[in-house]
Design a protein around this motif. Structure first.
Motif, PDB file in Angstrom:
ATOM      1  N   LEU A   1       0.945  -1.116   0.229  1.00 16.19           N
ATOM      2  CA  LEU A   1       0.037   0.112  -0.074  1.00 16.19           C
ATOM      3  C   LEU A   1       0.980   1.629  -0.118  1.00 16.19           C
ATOM      4  O   LEU A   1       0.174   2.253  -1.010  1.00 16.19           O
ATOM      5  CB  LEU A   1      -1.011   0.038   1.309  1.00 16.19           C
TER       6      LEU A   1
ATOM      7  N   PHE B   1       2.610   1.968  -3.304  1.00 11.30           N
ATOM      8  CA  PHE B   1       1.400   2.426  -4.147  1.00 11.30           C
ATOM      9  C   PHE B   1       1.238   3.993  -3.980  1.00 11.30           C
ATOM     10  O   PHE B   1       1.158   4.269  -4.889  1.00 11.30           O
ATOM     11  CB  PHE B   1       0.104   1.692  -4.368  1.00 11.30           C
TER      12      PHE B   1
ATOM     13  N   SER C   1      -0.221   2.645 -13.441  1.00 18.70           N
ATOM     14  CA  SER C   1      -0.443   2.097 -12.169  1.00 18.70           C
ATOM     15  C   SER C   1      -1.287   1.356 -11.406  1.00 18.70           C
ATOM     16  O   SER C   1      -1.367   0.093 -11.079  1.00 18.70           O
ATOM     17  CB  SER C   1      -0.172   3.289 -11.421  1.00 18.70           C
ATOM     18  N   ALA C   2      -2.498   1.256 -12.831  1.00 21.58           N
ATOM     19  CA  ALA C   2      -3.532   0.860 -12.424  1.00 21.58           C
ATOM     20  C   ALA C   2      -3.149  -0.576 -12.869  1.00 21.58           C
ATOM     21  O   ALA C   2      -3.350  -2.237 -11.906  1.00 21.58           O
ATOM     22  CB  ALA C   2      -4.749   0.490 -13.918  1.00 21.58           C
ATOM     23  N   PHE C   3      -2.078  -1.307 -13.542  1.00 18.67           N
ATOM     24  CA  PHE C   3      -1.769  -2.814 -13.377  1.00 18.67           C
ATOM     25  C   PHE C   3      -0.966  -3.170 -12.431  1.00 18.67           C
ATOM     26  O   PHE C   3      -1.092  -4.042 -11.745  1.00 18.67           O
ATOM     27  CB  PHE C   3      -0.920  -2.878 -14.598  1.00 18.67           C
TER      28      PHE C   3
ATOM     29  N   LEU D   1      -1.367  -1.921  -9.357  1.00 15.56           N
ATOM     30  CA  LEU D   1      -2.482  -2.193  -8.594  1.00 15.56           C
ATOM     31  C   LEU D   1      -2.953  -3.416  -8.480  1.00 15.56           C
ATOM     32  O   LEU D   1      -3.437  -4.026  -7.537  1.00 15.56           O
ATOM     33  CB  LEU D   1      -3.265  -1.077  -8.469  1.00 15.56           C
ATOM     34  N   MET D   2      -3.169  -3.670  -9.710  1.00 17.19           N
ATOM     35  CA  MET D   2      -4.188  -5.624 -10.217  1.00 17.19           C
ATOM     36  C   MET D   2      -3.757  -6.860  -9.034  1.00 17.19           C
ATOM     37  O   MET D   2      -3.745  -7.082  -8.415  1.00 17.19           O
ATOM     38  CB  MET D   2      -4.138  -5.581 -11.418  1.00 17.19           C
TER      39      MET D   2
ATOM     40  N   VAL E   1      -0.580  -5.412  -6.824  1.00 16.28           N
ATOM     41  CA  VAL E   1      -0.676  -5.228  -5.431  1.00 16.28           C
ATOM     42  C   VAL E   1      -2.306  -5.797  -5.011  1.00 16.28           C
ATOM     43  O   VAL E   1      -1.570  -7.166  -4.020  1.00 16.28           O
ATOM     44  CB  VAL E   1      -1.358  -4.428  -5.362  1.00 16.28           C
ATOM     45  N   ALA E   2      -3.394  -6.167  -5.798  1.00 11.78           N
ATOM     46  CA  ALA E   2      -4.370  -6.892  -5.405  1.00 11.78           C
ATOM     47  C   ALA E   2      -4.311  -8.682  -5.561  1.00 11.78           C
ATOM     48  O   ALA E   2      -4.807  -9.167  -4.327  1.00 11.78           O
ATOM     49  CB  ALA E   2      -5.468  -6.575  -5.744  1.00 11.78           C
ATOM     50  N   LEU E   3      -3.553  -8.553  -6.342  1.00 10.38           N
ATOM     51  CA  LEU E   3      -3.752 -10.215  -6.514  1.00 10.38           C
ATOM     52  C   LEU E   3      -2.003 -10.792  -5.783  1.00 10.38           C
ATOM     53  O   LEU E   3      -2.711 -11.638  -4.618  1.00 10.38           O
ATOM     54  CB  LEU E   3      -2.900 -11.199  -7.920  1.00 10.38           C
TER      55      LEU E   3
ATOM     56  N   TYR F   1      -2.243  -9.941  -2.333  1.00  7.53           N
ATOM     57  CA  TYR F   1      -2.669  -9.438  -1.662  1.00  7.53           C
ATOM     58  C   TYR F   1      -3.950 -10.863  -1.074  1.00  7.53           C
ATOM     59  O   TYR F   1      -4.309 -11.415  -0.025  1.00  7.53           O
ATOM     60  CB  TYR F   1      -3.883  -8.214  -1.373  1.00  7.53           C
ATOM     61  N   GLY F   2      -4.502 -11.153  -2.204  1.00  5.46           N
ATOM     62  CA  GLY F   2      -5.124 -12.160  -2.009  1.00  5.46           C
ATOM     63  C   GLY F   2      -3.736 -13.853  -2.163  1.00  5.46           C
ATOM     64  O   GLY F   2      -5.004 -14.741  -1.179  1.00  5.46           O
ATOM     65  N   TYR F   3      -3.178 -13.652  -2.865  1.00  6.05           N
ATOM     66  CA  TYR F   3      -2.164 -14.877  -2.311  1.00  6.05           C
ATOM     67  C   TYR F   3      -1.886 -15.130  -1.103  1.00  6.05           C
ATOM     68  O   TYR F   3      -2.038 -16.041  -0.672  1.00  6.05           O
ATOM     69  CB  TYR F   3      -1.004 -14.408  -3.281  1.00  6.05           C
TER      70      TYR F   3
END
Lengths: 99, 524
Positions: B159, B162, B201-203, B205-206, B208-210, B212-214
């Motif tokens: 975070l 980012f 930065s959208a890539f 962030l995606m 980062v989200a993945l 986090y999911g992992y």
């Protein structure tokens, strides 16, 4: 309903956004594509937060919204100044730097 | 029911970041409350003091970390360890000289539009110029950007990484659009930088989200501990790591993601180009090295082939396309792409000498870049009446400059030789340590490509030197012949610091190499 569905949806939204940035010729629409990508990432974050039973993902989504808002401010300022100069927001006209 | 535990914050350890961001906020207040006549002076003083103070505090924290060891701050969001402090120091040095170039007023005018909101060519703009308005917002924007660059190498959660990425990028999007002359190009550069930057930065962030999911966490350490326990979600992990790396490689300007570099470096005001070419690349490489070496060692088998291909493409495209450029700023832009490829060699070495070689190369590259762009902003065209106008961008306008302005040409030669990696300049040391680290890490095919690329790149640097010293300017282009504009002295200081630093590091690299060798341990 399985949480996987939300991930699939966010994947679809992300792809639509990416394609919009690459294909559409209006700066505003391309910019909306970027926003769609950011929101797809938000949806992924919130879904994973739900899966893990953890709040970090949701907090992250709030931060992303704030950053996206700041990005809108700067993006619109740039697009408006270009529009006032050229009378168009088409990305095809923005080609002085090509040569 | 678990209750809220407020995090312990070690304010002293955060002081470099706080000083710079605090000065930026004060700068915004100055915009609102200080009278127009003295505003520029106050802003310049404040920014110079802030960056100088931050540099001193970084040096102080370095001694503290050396004696007491690295610590994790603000509940693990930021870390204070040797690599973070060293890269912050390098960013601050380059930002400091970059700021002197930005504050330069040659012929009574700085590099920024009198009012950026005015439509180019309108009566309002002419009036603003005649009244001598200045856009002093540039200084707080630069400080905000530097603040982001200081957080970026120290961030240990995704975070914070980012947010730092955005804090360093957003001011730069605006700054690229503020050029005083050739405003259409500048606005266009700004739009391109913004759209592609937001896209990347959208890539990021995606990714980062993945991740986090992992792993169920945003801390780099916890992501790293989750990596070996492949829980049947390896696809998510790999996609996440690759997307985050793409976001970082975009900031660095590695090849499939480099398309913005030549346009933005060309269109942006030249002092800003120098600042962002040096500092953004340093901060982004620092973050990339931390991410790759902390999170990805378990994935080195998956990532190495991709990083190898990117490094090779970056070196080749930067060099080959650089050779055919006719504009000096575009040529330097492609050369900076090629340099990103050389630094990637140190990243893919996967050794501790690889990490230290990256730091050495970044300082060497940063100094030469700020100096070179500082000189480019001084070489100007003259119109029919003899008034000094925009920068002399075309290479042919640089012909014979060495005869008329030997000092400028000699300094520029020093920077070009350093870019080319000629011995006795700092560039040679940078290339040498990076190549040695890559060979040690078993990446010798990359080193072969790199040596070939630097030989080819030497051609276009030497071509400019020959042009400056041994070519007669064309007689018919009398009106467009380049001249060196009078400076107020700030640029002179900046260029002198860069040139002396480049030569000194080339002759006596020992202290820098020792310093970099101390900064290879990331705090987990």
């Amino acid at each position: 309903m399985s949480l996987i569905n939300y991930l699939v949806l966010s994947g679809i939204l992300f792809s639509i956004g990416a394609v919009a940035v690459l294909v559409r010729r209006n700066a505003l629409v391309a910019f909306m594509g970027v926003e769609l990508m950011l929101n797809a990432a938000n949806l992924t974050l919130v879904t994973f937060a739900r899966m893990h039973g953890d709040l970090h993902g949701q907090v992250l989504a709030f931060f992303v919204m704030v950053v996206a808002a700041a990005e809108v401010v700067i993006g619109l300022a740039i697009i408006v100044s270009i529009f006032r100069t050229r009378g168009s927001a088409s990305l095809d006209d923005v080609n002085l730097l090509k040569n | 029911m678990n209750s809220f535990v407020p995090p312990e914050i070690d304010w002293a350890a955060l002081s470099p970041i706080l000083i710079v961001l605090g000065a930026a906020v004060v700068g915004v207040l100055i915009e609102a409350f200080v009278a127009g006549k003295v505003r520029r002076t106050v802003q310049v003083l404040l920014s110079v003091l802030a960056l100088g103070a931050a540099l001193v505090t970084v040096a102080w924290r370095w001694t503290v970390v050396q004696s007491q060891g690295a610590t994790s701050l603000v509940a693990g969001a930021v870390v204070e360890d040797a690599p973070a402090l060293l890269t912050q120091g390098i960013v601050l040095i380059c930002a400091f000289v970059g700021l002197l170039v930005i504050a330069e007023r040659s012929g009574g005018e700085d590099a920024f539009a009198p009012t950026a909101a005015a439509v180019p060519g309108s009566a309002y703009e002419t009036q603003a110029r005649r009244m001598g308005l200045v856009q002093t917002e540039a200084y707080p924007l630069v400080l905000f950007s530097v603040g982001g660059m200081l957080i970026f190498p120290a961030a240990t959660d995704l975070l914070t990484l980012f947010i730092a990425l955005e804090v360093l990028s957003l001011p730069l999007y605006l700054l690229s659009g503020l050029a005083r002359r050739r405003r259409l190009l500048s606005q266009e550069a700004s739009l391109k930088y913004f759209l592609l930057g937001a896209f990347s930065s959208a890539f990021f962030l995606m990714g980062v989200a993945l991740l986090y999911g992992y792993s169920g966490s945003v801390h780099l350490t916890e992501v790293a501990t989750a990596v070996p326990q492949m829980t049947g979600m390896d696809g998510v992990l790999l996609a996440g790591v690759i997307l985050v790396i793409i976001g970082l490689l975009f900031k660095v300007g590695a090849v499939p993601f480099h398309s913005w570099i030549p346009d933005v470096y060309h269109g942006a005001p030249t002092p800003i180009t120098g600042f962002m070419a040096a500092c953004t690349k340093i901060a982004a490489f620092a973050a990339l090295v931390r991410f790759v070496y902390v999170v990805a060692p378990g994935l080195s088998w998956d990532l190495s082939p991709a990083l190898w291909i990117i490094a090779i493409l970056t070196m080749l495209v930067g060099t080959v396309v650089g050779i055919v450029q006719t504009n000096i700023k575009r040529m330097l832009a492609y050369s900076s792409v090629a340099h990103a490829g050389f630094v990637l060699l140190g990243v893919v070495a996967w050794t501790s000498s690889g990490i230290s070689s990256v730091w050495v190369y970044l300082l060497v590259y940063g100094l030469a870049t700020v100096g070179a762009f500082g000189l480019v902003s001084l070489v100007r065209e003259r119109d029919a009446e003899g008034n000094v106008t925009a920068e002399a961008g075309h290479l042919s306008q640089w012909a014979g400059l060495g005869r008329r302005h030997p000092v400028v040409a000699v300094c520029f030669t020093v920077f070009l030789l350093s870019f080319a990696g000629i011995p006795l300049t700092a560039g040679f040391i940078g290339k040498y340590v990076v190549f040695a680290a890559a060979i040690e890490g078993g990446a010798w095919p990359l080193v072969l490509v790199a040596v070939a690329a630097s030989a080819a790149a030497a051609f276009f640097y030497v071509r400019v030197i020959v042009l400056m010293f041994f070519t007669e300017p064309a007689e018919d282009a009398l009106g467009a012949r380049a001249t060196v504009v009078r400076t107020e002295g700030l640029s002179v200081v900046a260029v002198a610091v860069c040139a002396i630093g480049t030569v000194l590091l080339g002759v006596l690299p020992g202290p820098l190499l020792d310093l970099a060798a101390d900064a290879t341990k990331f705090l987990l």
